[in-house]
Design an enzyme around this catalytic site. Sequence first.
Site, short mmCIF file in Angstrom:
data_model
loop_
_atom_site.label_atom_id
_atom_site.label_comp_id
_atom_site.label_asym_id
_atom_site.label_seq_id
_atom_site.Cartn_x
_atom_site.Cartn_y
_atom_site.Cartn_z
N GLU A 115 0.71 -1.20 -0.11
CA GLU A 115 0.03 -0.14 0.01
C GLU A 115 0.93 1.21 -0.15
O GLU A 115 2.06 1.19 0.42
CB GLU A 115 -1.06 -0.09 1.31
CG GLU A 115 -1.98 -1.02 1.43
CD GLU A 115 -2.49 -1.07 2.64
OE1 GLU A 115 -2.49 -0.18 3.36
OE2 GLU A 115 -3.03 -2.08 3.18
N LYS A 117 2.37 4.51 1.65
CA LYS A 117 2.40 5.22 2.88
C LYS A 117 1.91 6.73 2.69
O LYS A 117 2.83 7.34 2.24
CB LYS A 117 3.65 4.88 3.56
CG LYS A 117 3.77 5.20 5.12
CD LYS A 117 5.01 4.79 5.61
CE LYS A 117 5.23 5.26 7.05
NZ LYS A 117 4.94 6.40 7.54
N ASP A 119 1.44 10.33 4.16
CA ASP A 119 2.14 11.09 5.07
C ASP A 119 1.23 12.04 5.60
O ASP A 119 1.24 13.49 5.59
CB ASP A 119 3.33 11.72 4.39
CG ASP A 119 4.19 12.12 5.42
OD1 ASP A 119 4.14 12.12 6.38
OD2 ASP A 119 5.35 13.03 4.79
N TYR A 228 -6.92 -0.02 7.56
CA TYR A 228 -6.90 -0.85 8.39
C TYR A 228 -8.14 -1.23 9.18
O TYR A 228 -8.70 -0.13 9.77
CB TYR A 228 -5.73 -0.66 9.24
CG TYR A 228 -5.33 -1.71 10.51
CD1 TYR A 228 -5.74 -2.94 10.17
CD2 TYR A 228 -4.66 -1.53 11.71
CE1 TYR A 228 -5.34 -3.93 11.12
CE2 TYR A 228 -4.11 -2.18 12.78
CZ TYR A 228 -4.38 -3.60 12.37
OH TYR A 228 -4.20 -4.44 13.22
N LYS A 314 10.70 3.25 3.22
CA LYS A 314 10.69 4.88 3.07
C LYS A 314 11.20 5.27 1.81
O LYS A 314 12.39 4.60 1.56
CB LYS A 314 11.24 5.55 4.53
CG LYS A 314 10.37 5.22 5.77
CD LYS A 314 9.33 5.81 5.89
CE LYS A 314 9.31 7.14 6.02
NZ LYS A 314 9.35 7.52 7.47
N CYS A 419 30.34 42.13 11.21
CA CYS A 419 29.08 41.74 11.29
C CYS A 419 28.40 42.34 9.99
O CYS A 419 28.63 43.53 9.65
CB CYS A 419 28.61 42.43 12.46
SG CYS A 419 26.76 42.49 12.61
N CYS A 422 26.31 45.58 11.41
CA CYS A 422 26.92 46.97 11.91
C CYS A 422 28.46 47.01 11.75
O CYS A 422 29.07 47.83 12.16
CB CYS A 422 26.65 46.99 13.35
SG CYS A 422 27.45 45.62 14.36
N CYS A 437 28.52 38.81 16.88
CA CYS A 437 28.81 40.26 16.83
C CYS A 437 28.68 40.72 18.36
O CYS A 437 27.68 40.66 19.06
CB CYS A 437 27.87 40.72 16.05
SG CYS A 437 27.83 42.65 16.31
N CYS A 443 24.15 46.88 17.61
CA CYS A 443 23.82 46.45 16.36
C CYS A 443 22.45 46.22 16.23
O CYS A 443 21.60 45.61 16.96
CB CYS A 443 24.54 44.88 16.46
SG CYS A 443 24.23 43.88 15.12
S1 IVH Z 1 -0.91 0.48 8.92
C1 IVH Z 1 -0.19 -1.59 13.13
N1 IVH Z 1 -0.99 1.53 6.40
O1 IVH Z 1 2.29 5.36 8.82
C2 IVH Z 1 0.06 -0.86 11.80
N2 IVH Z 1 -0.02 2.68 8.18
O2 IVH Z 1 4.87 5.22 10.34
C3 IVH Z 1 -0.83 0.22 11.43
N3 IVH Z 1 0.67 5.23 7.53
O3 IVH Z 1 1.17 5.09 12.20
C4 IVH Z 1 -0.46 1.18 10.42
N4 IVH Z 1 -0.02 4.78 5.45
O4 IVH Z 1 -0.25 6.69 10.67
C5 IVH Z 1 -0.42 1.67 7.88
N5 IVH Z 1 -1.10 2.53 4.31
C6 IVH Z 1 -0.74 2.56 5.58
C7 IVH Z 1 -0.34 3.75 5.97
C8 IVH Z 1 0.22 3.71 7.25
C9 IVH Z 1 0.58 5.77 6.13
C10 IVH Z 1 1.14 5.61 8.66
C11 IVH Z 1 0.28 5.28 9.90
C12 IVH Z 1 1.35 4.83 10.95
C13 IVH Z 1 2.56 5.43 10.37
C14 IVH Z 1 3.78 4.49 10.71
#
Ligand code: IVH
Length: 685
Positions: A115, A117, A119, A228, A314, A419, A422, A437, A443
């Site tokens: 999936e 991630k 942000d 989730y 990441k 500086c 001044c 400075c 100043c």
């Molecule tokens: S699953 C127990 N799925 O990333 C696991 N988290 O760095 C529950 N996050 O706290 C998290 N996208 O806020 C999951 N597709 C995704 C996510 C995701 C972003 C965030 C979430 C988590 C943090 C961990």
Amino acid sequence: MDLFSEIEEPEREELKRLRKELEEANYKYYVLNMPTLSDREFDEKMHRLQALEAQYPDMFDPKSPTQHVGSDLGKKGFEQVKHKYPMLSLANSYSREEIEDWVRKLPSNAEIVCELKYDGLSISLWYENGVLTKALTRGDGQQGDDVIANIKTIPSIPWRIERNDIPAFFELRGEVLLPWERFEALNKEREEQEEPLFANPRNAASGTLKLQDPREVARRGLDAYLYYMLGENLPGTTHYERLETAKRWGFHISDAIKVCKNVDEVMAYIAYWDTERKNLPVATDGIVLKVNNLVQQEELGFTAKTPRWAIAYKFPAEKQLTLLKEITYQVGRTGVVTPVANLEPVQLSGTIVQRATLHNEDFIRSLDIRPGDRVWVEKGGEIIPKITGREKREEELSTLNSPTSINSQLSTFNFTDKCPECGTPLVRIPGEAAWRCPNESGCPPQIKGKIEHFVSRKAMNIDGLGEETIDLLYQKDLLHNIADIYDLKLEDIAAQERLGEKSAQNMLAGIEASKQVPWARVLFALGIRMVGETTAKKIARVYTSIDALQWATAEQLCAIEDVGPQIAENIVAYFNDIRNLEILDRLRKAGLQMALSEEEISNLKSQISNVLQGQSIVISGTFSQHSRDEYKALIEAHGGKNVGSVSKKTSFILAGENMGPEKRKKAEDLGIQLMSEEEFLQMIQ
Ligand code: IVH
């Protein structure tokens, strides 16, 4: 000390330092919304700490950052609710090798769901009989703030689901985000109104979710992706099926989810989304890999902080090469001169970067950069851009061909010696990285900065005298130092174009009121280097007037808690400067509180002990030996603080008969100790 403990000592110190650093980084990230470390730096420090803790098990501490997730608790106005299932974090990985290491620990037939991630910040939505009843932030992982009123402003989150195939209770977790477009519009608006900008959409979303006004939240336009589902008697045997079900029920689930059979497929997914994510309307910072089969998930279980059945990958921080056009310098309130890189504008993670701090001379030297270089600018999802290196110069490339060339050694960068504001020659205090400075009273940014500090909220709290007005009055020769504030006349202020009679009156009222500000805050307001708010309070309790403080020696000052030799020297130096003495004399004549008041002194005297120093104590119920008011006075007389409601910060509850059931429940949930009146009296005996 034997030989072994001598070897161990630096590592034990490092362990303690890392705990502090990570605790602070968590606080800045979750509470202040001002991240200071990149994810990678954070993870590296965390790994090192884990290794040290494994090596020194005797230093185990349940409060260590390795044992709990960061906390965003502490915002006012939201009810704190215990999570049904703890809200954990994810372990991070950065390479194929690390992913392979993780996969190796899974059952050999495990399918992996990939999936994006997202942000933003995580949210837990509770649906009871189809109705959204709570929306909790992660908080400290055990309990979070209920921000339901704000969550209800998100159009894609249903308030109610009318179906007959849903369980009586289920929870959906996901990420709240501010889409790029909304983020940019919000920052533009803030820039116009001269409000501080949000560093990235995550911070903007987090700040927005904690607002007390849902109409403003709605206006900003948050969105959410859910990833989730939890609860009992839920349909499906895999994570993927559950998300499909949630989608059918009307929830906003990403279309980018893919079930993979092996690491090659995972890597292909990563490669595709590392590029494609730039076209998404929201910020992403990686991929999340989850074991698909729910039985396998359960068998794998959790560590204290993270599930074993999931891991994050990441994306590498985005990097760009650009021209370092010029190095300019900024002078702060205390005279510290900070070098700033002025760059050829470059697009990085969705924003244009044209300036980046270079911190200090050593930083520039360690990177060996100078104007004209092509430098690498890096930005993790979170952090302000930073320069991480440079491309080889032409002269260095030619050195490779003709090793006799010494060009590159000849032209190095020279930090400014004057500086920029001044012209005063700069000084570098031994042991400090910064050039300063020394022209404190001549100043301009230092003069204005000192006045800004003096009037600030935690110091003299003078309303109506903000940064711009200070600048204006400085330009007009009306303000040169903090004592001049008390000589300002109505007609002088009102004569200024942007001010007028009304604001002049407000300002003068604020100045007048500041004459009642207690001695400890006056001492803080003076802006003596390194004398912060808390240190000033501690000094003011020992040196109860400026006259006493003025004659204190560095040695005597060092006897005060929190005052080290450097602070003591700064205080002594402050009083050795005749210009400061003149200013203090004028402040005294203006009527400022240069000593503790009678009342403060009698309070100090009535303090019997400090056995309760630093403790927050809640009183609840009825008592037989003393009245509630007497207990309150006793707590204070022994250095403690009496607070009204139970929170995580409560040290213990002084519990009498018939204690309120709500308080009792909260105390139990938070694991806070109840103390009987007998136990309490014995403790303060
Ligand atoms: S699953 C127990 N799925 O990333 C696991 N988290 O760095 C529950 N996050 O706290 C998290 N996208 O806020 C999951 N597709 C995704 C996510 C995701 C972003 C965030 C979430 C988590 C943090 C961990």
